[in-house]
Design a protein around this motif. Structure first.
Motif, mmCIF file in Angstrom:
data_model
loop_
_atom_site.group_PDB
_atom_site.id
_atom_site.type_symbol
_atom_site.label_atom_id
_atom_site.label_comp_id
_atom_site.label_asym_id
_atom_site.label_seq_id
_atom_site.Cartn_x
_atom_site.Cartn_y
_atom_site.Cartn_z
ATOM 1 N N ASP A 2 49.686 48.986 -17.095
ATOM 2 C CA ASP A 2 50.813 49.189 -18.005
ATOM 3 C C ASP A 2 50.729 50.569 -18.664
ATOM 4 O O ASP A 2 49.690 51.227 -18.671
ATOM 5 N N GLU A 3 51.841 50.980 -19.215
ATOM 6 C CA GLU A 3 51.965 52.327 -19.785
ATOM 7 C C GLU A 3 51.019 52.557 -20.966
ATOM 8 O O GLU A 3 50.440 53.633 -21.104
ATOM 9 N N ALA A 4 50.832 51.555 -21.808
ATOM 10 C CA ALA A 4 49.955 51.706 -22.979
ATOM 11 C C ALA A 4 48.500 51.923 -22.546
ATOM 12 O O ALA A 4 47.788 52.752 -23.126
ATOM 13 N N THR A 5 48.061 51.190 -21.527
ATOM 14 C CA THR A 5 46.693 51.348 -21.021
ATOM 15 C C THR A 5 46.515 52.726 -20.412
ATOM 16 O O THR A 5 45.508 53.402 -20.655
ATOM 17 N N LEU A 6 47.487 53.158 -19.627
ATOM 18 C CA LEU A 6 47.426 54.485 -19.010
ATOM 19 C C LEU A 6 47.361 55.579 -20.081
ATOM 20 O O LEU A 6 46.568 56.514 -19.986
ATOM 21 N N LYS A 7 48.180 55.434 -21.109
ATOM 22 C CA LYS A 7 48.190 56.403 -22.208
ATOM 23 C C LYS A 7 46.817 56.463 -22.880
ATOM 24 O O LYS A 7 46.280 57.544 -23.141
ATOM 25 N N LYS A 8 46.220 55.282 -23.127
ATOM 26 C CA LYS A 8 44.906 55.224 -23.771
ATOM 27 C C LYS A 8 43.851 55.891 -22.888
ATOM 28 O O LYS A 8 43.020 56.661 -23.379
ATOM 29 N N ILE A 9 43.891 55.628 -21.595
ATOM 30 C CA ILE A 9 42.935 56.235 -20.661
ATOM 31 C C ILE A 9 43.058 57.752 -20.692
ATOM 32 O O ILE A 9 42.064 58.476 -20.802
ATOM 33 N N LEU A 11 44.342 59.774 -23.006
ATOM 34 C CA LEU A 11 43.919 60.355 -24.281
ATOM 35 C C LEU A 11 42.403 60.312 -24.448
ATOM 36 O O LEU A 11 41.798 61.275 -24.921
ATOM 37 N N LEU A 12 41.777 59.206 -24.048
ATOM 38 C CA LEU A 12 40.318 59.117 -24.136
ATOM 39 C C LEU A 12 39.641 60.119 -23.198
ATOM 40 O O LEU A 12 38.639 60.743 -23.564
ATOM 41 N N MET A 13 40.184 60.296 -22.012
ATOM 42 C CA MET A 13 39.625 61.267 -21.074
ATOM 43 C C MET A 13 39.743 62.685 -21.631
ATOM 44 O O MET A 13 38.806 63.484 -21.508
ATOM 45 N N MET A 14 40.870 62.980 -22.242
ATOM 46 C CA MET A 14 41.063 64.312 -22.820
ATOM 47 C C MET A 14 40.091 64.545 -23.974
ATOM 48 O O MET A 14 39.494 65.625 -24.079
ATOM 49 N N GLU A 15 39.923 63.550 -24.831
ATOM 50 C CA GLU A 15 38.988 63.696 -25.941
ATOM 51 C C GLU A 15 37.553 63.812 -25.429
ATOM 52 O O GLU A 15 36.770 64.628 -25.922
ATOM 53 N N ARG A 16 37.211 63.000 -24.409
ATOM 54 C CA ARG A 16 35.875 63.098 -23.811
ATOM 55 C C ARG A 16 35.633 64.497 -23.268
ATOM 56 O O ARG A 16 34.585 65.091 -23.480
ATOM 57 N N ASP A 17 36.618 65.062 -22.565
ATOM 58 C CA ASP A 17 36.481 66.410 -22.017
ATOM 59 C C ASP A 17 36.308 67.445 -23.130
ATOM 60 O O ASP A 17 35.494 68.366 -23.011
ATOM 61 N N ILE A 137 29.927 53.088 -14.829
ATOM 62 C CA ILE A 137 31.237 52.477 -14.574
ATOM 63 C C ILE A 137 32.276 53.560 -14.285
ATOM 64 O O ILE A 137 33.049 53.452 -13.328
ATOM 65 N N MET A 138 32.290 54.628 -15.093
ATOM 66 C CA MET A 138 33.259 55.717 -14.872
ATOM 67 C C MET A 138 33.077 56.345 -13.498
ATOM 68 O O MET A 138 34.047 56.583 -12.782
ATOM 69 N N VAL A 139 31.826 56.612 -13.128
ATOM 70 C CA VAL A 139 31.573 57.237 -11.831
ATOM 71 C C VAL A 139 32.002 56.291 -10.703
ATOM 72 O O VAL A 139 32.605 56.734 -9.721
ATOM 73 N N ARG A 140 31.724 55.019 -10.842
ATOM 74 C CA ARG A 140 32.146 54.042 -9.815
ATOM 75 C C ARG A 140 33.665 54.056 -9.652
ATOM 76 O O ARG A 140 34.185 54.124 -8.538
ATOM 77 N N ILE A 141 34.391 54.047 -10.750
ATOM 78 C CA ILE A 141 35.857 54.055 -10.709
ATOM 79 C C ILE A 141 36.367 55.380 -10.144
ATOM 80 O O ILE A 141 37.270 55.399 -9.303
ATOM 81 N N LEU A 142 35.786 56.482 -10.589
ATOM 82 C CA LEU A 142 36.223 57.791 -10.100
ATOM 83 C C LEU A 142 35.930 57.958 -8.610
ATOM 84 O O LEU A 142 36.717 58.571 -7.886
ATOM 85 N N ARG A 143 34.812 57.407 -8.129
ATOM 86 C CA ARG A 143 34.517 57.460 -6.686
ATOM 87 C C ARG A 143 35.579 56.701 -5.887
ATOM 88 O O ARG A 143 36.016 57.164 -4.833
ATOM 89 N N LYS A 144 35.967 55.534 -6.396
ATOM 90 C CA LYS A 144 37.025 54.760 -5.722
ATOM 91 C C LYS A 144 38.323 55.554 -5.693
ATOM 92 O O LYS A 144 39.006 55.611 -4.683
ATOM 93 N N THR A 145 38.646 56.159 -6.828
ATOM 94 C CA THR A 145 39.879 56.944 -6.927
ATOM 95 C C THR A 145 39.821 58.148 -6.003
ATOM 96 O O THR A 145 40.787 58.448 -5.292
#
Length: 153
Positions: A2-9, A11-17, A137-145
């Motif tokens: 959903d759009e809210a989850t995507l938005k949260k992802i 924003l969190l990725m941007m803040e992490r970076d 977990i992030m690396v596992r997901i990013l590898r799949k992507t």
């Protein structure tokens, strides 16, 4: 998703970076480059990777850094000229080259460890455990992507 989850992802990725940039590029790298003045921006992290592995193939460094083979070759050449690393042929497979740290490179690696310890001295064991688990977990997901992405390119 959903759009809210995507938005949260996003924003969190941007803040992490941004936080990663603050901690590692502006603090970690600046401290190392102030002591080892002839190093370029990415070289301290490559030295850290080599130090952690002991001996490493350049292709493995590329896996960790995302650097292209030609850029990586130039960087290892430069680090070799600066007396930080040396290459040798893998005794088990003469077609492979291994990169290791010289004494000067080891000094730099040890200094990177001191800085890392300083940066994380206030973090407790539970936070470290949680952080490692979240990175896995992030690396596992990013590898799949990334694997899926290559099918569309």
């Amino acid at each position: 998703m959903d759009e809210a989850t995507l938005k949260k992802i996003i924003l969190l990725m941007m803040e992490r970076d941004a936080l990663d940039n603050l901690i590692f590029e502006q603090t970690f790298q600046k401290k190392i480059i102030s002591k080892f003045k002839n190093l370029s921006k990415n070289q301290p992290m490559v030295i850290k990777i080599i130090g952690m592995e002991g001996e490493i193939m350049p292709s493995t460094i590329g896996k960790y850094t995302g650097m292209e083979k030609s850029s990586l070759t130039r960087m290892v050449d430069d680090l070799e000229k600066k007396g930080m690393v040396f290459r040798k042929t893998d005794p088990e497979d003469r077609r492979k080259v291994l990169v290791s740290l010289t004494d000067k490179g080891l000094d730099c690696y040890n200094y990177t460890n001191e800085i890392t310890d300083e940066l994380f001295e206030f973090v407790d064991e539970k936070d470290v455990e949680d952080y490692v688990q979240s990175l896995e977990i992030m690396v596992r997901i990013l590898r799949k992507t990334a694997a899926r992405q290559t099918k569309f390119i």
